[in-house]
Design a protein around this motif. Structure first.
Motif, short mmCIF file in Angstrom:
data_model
loop_
_atom_site.label_atom_id
_atom_site.label_comp_id
_atom_site.label_asym_id
_atom_site.label_seq_id
_atom_site.Cartn_x
_atom_site.Cartn_y
_atom_site.Cartn_z
N LEU A 1 -28.81 65.22 -88.80
CA LEU A 1 -27.93 65.90 -87.84
C LEU A 1 -26.63 66.39 -88.47
O LEU A 1 -25.84 67.07 -87.81
N LEU A 2 -26.43 66.06 -89.74
CA LEU A 2 -25.17 66.38 -90.40
C LEU A 2 -24.81 67.87 -90.42
O LEU A 2 -23.65 68.22 -90.14
N GLU B 1 -18.11 69.35 -96.96
CA GLU B 1 -19.09 68.46 -97.58
C GLU B 1 -18.41 67.18 -98.07
O GLU B 1 -18.98 66.08 -97.98
N PHE B 2 -17.18 67.31 -98.57
CA PHE B 2 -16.47 66.13 -99.05
C PHE B 2 -16.17 65.18 -97.90
O PHE B 2 -16.36 63.95 -98.02
N VAL B 3 -15.69 65.71 -96.76
CA VAL B 3 -15.38 64.87 -95.60
C VAL B 3 -16.64 64.20 -95.06
O VAL B 3 -16.64 63.00 -94.77
N SER B 4 -17.72 64.96 -94.95
CA SER B 4 -18.97 64.38 -94.45
C SER B 4 -19.51 63.33 -95.41
O SER B 4 -20.10 62.32 -94.99
N GLY B 5 -19.32 63.54 -96.71
CA GLY B 5 -19.73 62.55 -97.69
C GLY B 5 -18.93 61.27 -97.57
O GLY B 5 -19.48 60.16 -97.65
N MET B 6 -17.62 61.39 -97.33
CA MET B 6 -16.77 60.22 -97.15
C MET B 6 -17.13 59.47 -95.87
O MET B 6 -17.18 58.23 -95.85
N ASN C 1 -28.68 70.26 -80.54
CA ASN C 1 -27.82 69.53 -79.61
C ASN C 1 -27.69 68.07 -80.08
O ASN C 1 -28.31 67.16 -79.55
N TRP C 2 -26.87 67.85 -81.08
CA TRP C 2 -26.78 66.54 -81.70
C TRP C 2 -26.12 65.49 -80.80
O TRP C 2 -26.44 64.30 -80.90
N PHE D 1 -27.80 64.28 -98.26
CA PHE D 1 -27.69 65.72 -98.49
C PHE D 1 -29.01 66.47 -98.67
O PHE D 1 -28.98 67.68 -98.87
N SER D 2 -30.16 65.80 -98.61
CA SER D 2 -31.42 66.50 -98.88
C SER D 2 -31.70 67.59 -97.84
O SER D 2 -32.15 68.69 -98.19
#
Length: 380
Positions: free
Chosen positions: A28-29, A40-45, A156-157, A223-224
């Motif tokens: 859902l990212l 991407e950095f914020v979602s990774g953190m 619709n996450w 991240f895949s």
């Protein structure tokens, strides 16, 4: 206790905590990134918070399970997953999402040690290996459900997470009724284990292997899906189907207990670690090709569930006097590795792109093949 009475609710609780509350995040990212305007950095953190919470709660769960038995921690895990999913479904910004992630990630740490203890308490010894690996494979069921939900509910996450929360509540109620009570009012007794790794033969190797495997798998989990979406022209249902493939093939991991019995722990570990490293490299080779990406998903799903089952059996074998500690140690270090790997992957992807990053994480996975259980651990 009858095998199915404990294993079936156990599978669904693992499905809720690991599959719905934790690993659905990567699926859902992309939609959350767009909606909440996250980089991407914020979602990774934020993703790394799953593993940080896991590291903290698995220690708490091991201590409480060792002292009081498994029931309270299993129910706490279900409640934590429910709260996390509910927060994630209603989040107005990245900060509340992060709080939901902490609860959701914490549920996975709470649930693993007590189920190992429950199995050692109430399942016949000859069936314990299979019970552990089949309950562990519940992650695959959760991933399949999360993928199917994404296909049916498209982008619709918020609604998706709300439905997951309701499912988790129902699973919590089932476990509340199924897990036996221990104590003075019950005919079931609980013997305290020992909380120490000092002088335990094989503990260092187990710790190192778990840490490296955690680092190597973090990029794929987080991240895949974003990788193949950027690299190719996939429809929404094809992207969700990629996740379903991971879950469906993960069911194969439930047979790790049987393979360990036939071929030994060392063989099973090396087979799983080679496969999981190969999955990242295959995805990096041709992410725009749906057959290649689905092949990679299948290899990763089957090998991850398989390998966590192997680590579970290995840990219980090393910490033979305390099953909950035997699960805590490898799963804790797996999560520590994923904290490192998730943050590193977000940074590396931003600097060098997806292809190079996934190859690097595949190489890290290959390193793990050289670290495994000794031959004397086989078929004891």
């Amino acid at each position: 206790m009858k095998f199915s009475r404990l294993v079936l609710p156990g599978i669904t609780m693992i499905a809720a905590t690991y599959g719905l509350a934790r690993f659905s995040f990567g699926l859902l990212l992309p939609a959350m990134n767009e909606s909440l305007e996250m980089s991407e950095f914020v979602s990774g953190m934020i993703s790394s918070l799953f593993y940080l919470a896991y590291c903290f709660t698995i220690l708490i769960s091991t201590v409480f399970t060792t002292r009081e038995g498994p029931r309270r921690m299993i129910l706490s895990a279900g409640l934590s997953a429910f709260m996390g999913l509910l927060l994630m479904s209603t989040t107005p910004n990245a900060w509340v999402l992060a709080l939901g992630v902490l609860f959701a990630g914490g549920s996975t740490g709470l649930v693993s040690p007590p189920y190992g203890a429950a199995i050692s308490l109430w399942i016949q010894e000859r069936q314990q290996g299979k019970a552990n690996t089949w309950i562990n494979s519940g992650t695959s069921l959760g991933i399949v459900l999360s993928g199917a939900g994404a296909i049916l509910l498209t982008s619709n996450w918020r609604l998706t997470y709300f439905i997951y929360a309701i499912l988790t509540l129902l699973i919590l109620i089932w476990n509340y009724k199924a897990i036996p009570k221990t104590g003075t009012s019950s005919n079931l007794s609980f013997e305290k284990g020992t909380l120490s790794i000092r002088g335990v033969h094989g503990a260092t190797t187990l710790i190192l292997a778990s840490l490296i495997l955690g680092i190597s798998t973090a990029a794929f989990w987080t991240f895949s899906r974003s990788f193949i979406e950027v690299a190719g022209e996939y429809s929404d249902w094809q992207l969700s189907a990629f996740w379903v493939v991971i879950g469906l093939f993960g069911v194969i991991g439930g047979f790790s207990g049987s393979l360990i019995e036939k071929k030994g722990l060392s063989f099973a570990y090396r087979l799983g670690s080679v496969m999981i490293a190969t999955a990242s490299v295959i995805l990096a080779s041709s992410p725009e090709n749906w057959f290649v990406s689905y092949l990679s998903a299948g290899i990763f799903g089957s090998s991850y569930i398989f390998l966590t089952g192997v680590l579970l059996v290995w840990g219980i074998h090393v910490f033979i006097t305390n099953a909950s500690l035997g699960i805590c140690i490898p799963f804790l270090l797996l999560a520590v590795g994923q904290v490192i790997g998730s943050s590193l992957a977000g940074l590396l992807i931003g600097l060098s792109g997806y292809e190079f990053s996934f190859i690097i994480f595949g190489v890290i996975g290959m390193v793990a093949t050289f670290i495994g259980p000794k031959k004397q651990l086989v078929n004891e």
